[in-house]
Design a protein around this motif. Sequence first.
Motif, mmCIF file in Angstrom:
data_model
loop_
_atom_site.group_PDB
_atom_site.id
_atom_site.type_symbol
_atom_site.label_atom_id
_atom_site.label_comp_id
_atom_site.label_asym_id
_atom_site.label_seq_id
_atom_site.Cartn_x
_atom_site.Cartn_y
_atom_site.Cartn_z
ATOM 1 N N ILE A 1 0.839 -1.195 0.000
ATOM 2 C CA ILE A 1 0.000 0.000 0.000
ATOM 3 C C ILE A 1 0.877 1.249 0.000
ATOM 4 O O ILE A 1 1.741 1.417 0.867
ATOM 5 C CB ILE A 1 -0.947 0.027 1.207
ATOM 6 N N THR A 2 0.648 2.109 -0.976
ATOM 7 C CA THR A 2 1.428 3.342 -1.104
ATOM 8 C C THR A 2 0.501 4.549 -1.111
ATOM 9 O O THR A 2 -0.680 4.460 -1.486
ATOM 10 C CB THR A 2 2.261 3.342 -2.397
ATOM 11 N N MET A 3 1.064 5.677 -0.736
ATOM 12 C CA MET A 3 0.311 6.923 -0.757
ATOM 13 C C MET A 3 1.187 8.012 -1.381
ATOM 14 O O MET A 3 2.379 8.093 -1.104
ATOM 15 C CB MET A 3 -0.104 7.345 0.648
ATOM 16 N N GLU A 4 0.591 8.831 -2.231
ATOM 17 C CA GLU A 4 1.268 9.961 -2.854
ATOM 18 C C GLU A 4 0.467 11.224 -2.562
ATOM 19 O O GLU A 4 -0.773 11.204 -2.624
ATOM 20 C CB GLU A 4 1.380 9.767 -4.371
ATOM 21 N N ALA B 149 -3.039 10.326 -4.054
ATOM 22 C CA ALA B 149 -3.354 9.001 -4.592
ATOM 23 C C ALA B 149 -3.057 7.948 -3.536
ATOM 24 O O ALA B 149 -2.094 8.063 -2.774
ATOM 25 C CB ALA B 149 -2.547 8.727 -5.862
ATOM 26 N N LEU B 150 -3.898 6.927 -3.501
ATOM 27 C CA LEU B 150 -3.729 5.779 -2.612
ATOM 28 C C LEU B 150 -3.763 4.535 -3.476
ATOM 29 O O LEU B 150 -4.716 4.317 -4.238
ATOM 30 C CB LEU B 150 -4.843 5.742 -1.569
ATOM 31 N N GLY B 151 -2.707 3.719 -3.397
ATOM 32 C CA GLY B 151 -2.608 2.567 -4.280
ATOM 33 C C GLY B 151 -2.296 1.281 -3.564
ATOM 34 O O GLY B 151 -1.656 1.266 -2.509
ATOM 35 N N TYR B 152 -2.763 0.202 -4.167
ATOM 36 C CA TYR B 152 -2.471 -1.146 -3.675
ATOM 37 C C TYR B 152 -1.978 -1.961 -4.858
ATOM 38 O O TYR B 152 -2.591 -1.970 -5.928
ATOM 39 C CB TYR B 152 -3.710 -1.796 -3.071
ATOM 40 N N GLN B 153 -0.851 -2.686 -4.680
ATOM 41 C CA GLN B 153 -0.274 -3.452 -5.775
ATOM 42 C C GLN B 153 0.233 -4.786 -5.269
ATOM 43 O O GLN B 153 0.863 -4.867 -4.216
ATOM 44 C CB GLN B 153 0.877 -2.681 -6.430
ATOM 45 N N SER B 154 -0.070 -5.840 -6.026
ATOM 46 C CA SER B 154 0.414 -7.184 -5.722
ATOM 47 C C SER B 154 0.556 -7.954 -7.026
ATOM 48 O O SER B 154 0.400 -7.392 -8.114
ATOM 49 C CB SER B 154 -0.553 -7.900 -4.765
ATOM 50 N N LYS B 155 0.812 -9.241 -6.936
ATOM 51 C CA LYS B 155 1.026 -10.043 -8.137
ATOM 52 C C LYS B 155 -0.235 -10.152 -8.986
ATOM 53 O O LYS B 155 -0.168 -10.272 -10.205
ATOM 54 C CB LYS B 155 1.534 -11.431 -7.747
ATOM 55 N N TRP B 156 -1.387 -10.147 -8.342
ATOM 56 C CA TRP B 156 -2.624 -10.296 -9.105
ATOM 57 C C TRP B 156 -3.048 -9.031 -9.829
ATOM 58 O O TRP B 156 -3.849 -9.060 -10.762
ATOM 59 C CB TRP B 156 -3.768 -10.741 -8.190
#
Length: 565
Positions: free
Chosen positions: A227-230, A278-285
């Motif tokens: 989870i990242t935030m910008e 911006a709020l992001g979520y990133q994984s393999k899927w």
Amino acid sequence: MKASITCFGIALMQCFCCLVAVAQSTGGQSRVVQLSGGLNAYAGLYRSAGIAGRNQPNPFGLSGAITVSLPGGITLPFSGVLGNQGTSFRQPFNQFGLSPSYKWATVHAGYRNVTFSPFTLAGHTFLGGGVELNPGLLRIGAVYGRFNKAISSNIADPNIIPSFKRTGYAFKVGYGKTNNYIDLLVLRAKDDTNSISGVAATPEQSIVPAENLVVGLSARLLLVKHITMEIDAAASSYTRDIRSSEVAAEGSNFLAKFLGGMITPRLSTQLTQATQAALGYQSKWGSVKLQYKRIDPNFQTMGAYYFQSDIQSYTVAPTLNLLKGKARIAGSYGIQYDNLANNKNVRTGRTIGSLMVSLNPQPEFGVDISLSNYGLNQKAGTRPLIDTLRIAQNNLSATVNLRYSILNQEMAHVFNATGTYQQLSDLNENTASSTENNNENVNIGYFLTHNRSGFGANLMLSYTQSGLPARDSSMTDNVKFYGPTLGTNYSFFKKKLSTSANFSYLVNQQFGITGKVMTASANAGYQIGKKQSITLSLNYLNSNTGQASEKFDEFRGSFGYGITF
């Protein structure tokens, strides 16, 4: 012309001799000073029939470029062009700057453009100096200089736009790494009222001295795993005329309290703010990203040239990876509107949606599908909106791309087919008959490559049809373009001689008239040793729009010689 040739030759030779002397004075060590560049000479032939000539009948010229590279990343480029189509000489000292770096320190000097954040210092060119220091996790940056040059008005030349000399500074203090940090930023700039004399000759040229203070925050944070935030935010105090009367800072607004002790409020002072997050979520899927932006009306910073203001938008952008990476789905949907201060006659709203699907079941076969939809709608603001003037449109675009390849040790065959459909729908029945249109395009291509010899050939077939608003209610105005394009390339004599040829024939039909455009070209280049080459280029154009007065032919040919060092 002779004087131009003499000046050009002297200038180029002086530059070359000076740079060679610099290299010799360093003992010829290429690691200290490096020289690179080249000279090119060309002569050509131009003929036309049916139209006035668009070029010199026998163009010729000489061009040269020399670059000296010094330690610390300093480069000095020189270039010149001489010919019967114009003469010019360029050198870098009109705007000279350098930014040498050593480990975690960078120094800026001269003409530079530096970016700290989108809403504070964002690439505006200044003449001055600065430093950026990144020891460990500490992030420090500071610049100071002239942001605008003083230009006085000139009654003899009304095209000159006057401006005050503007100086300013910006600094940042932060903590973290390149992709995980938080910075605090300040920019302040002010015009010098004594930098120009006289009053502008016309109202269009009149200017007033301004002042700006911006305080900002910029962060890229990894909150938890995946989870990242910008965030980029700024508050700006912009005084359009620093000669206007002072006023007392009033109100409980946080912005006024925060900046009130740092500025002198005046009648022409405006406090605005800008935020994008911006709020992001990133994984393999896959991933998902939520974005928000709000920029107040008339938000300005003297550290940037231009960006859009008076907007607020919300966007969601998900992606999905399937079938072990063989399929990918990506999309986005957003809404945007203006008139944040409710002081415009009309509020304009926009909706933007897109979808992209990529399938690659086998290495030699793949399909890409993309859809996008752009909607525009207006609502009444401070005044009622007349239906006949209301803008309400929808723009749909769809593209399908198919690709298939056959690869082996001898040959490579690549097939490609692309189809695109675009439609503009007007939701206002009062204006639809004069604005609605659609466009269809199909391209089919075949590419052949012989791996050992390097021989290549390609064939492209294209078809485009556009439906335009009808000039007569009893008929539809369709415009069509279609035709083939052929191309080939081959190298001879152990690839010292490279050749290519292309031919295209395009038929166009519009408003009951059929025309054609035919082009043909041939190119050849021969490498003489490692640093010398000769080139030959031939181009032919035949255009016939279907009107007797609009038929013409053009032929261009050129022969060139080049040397690099």
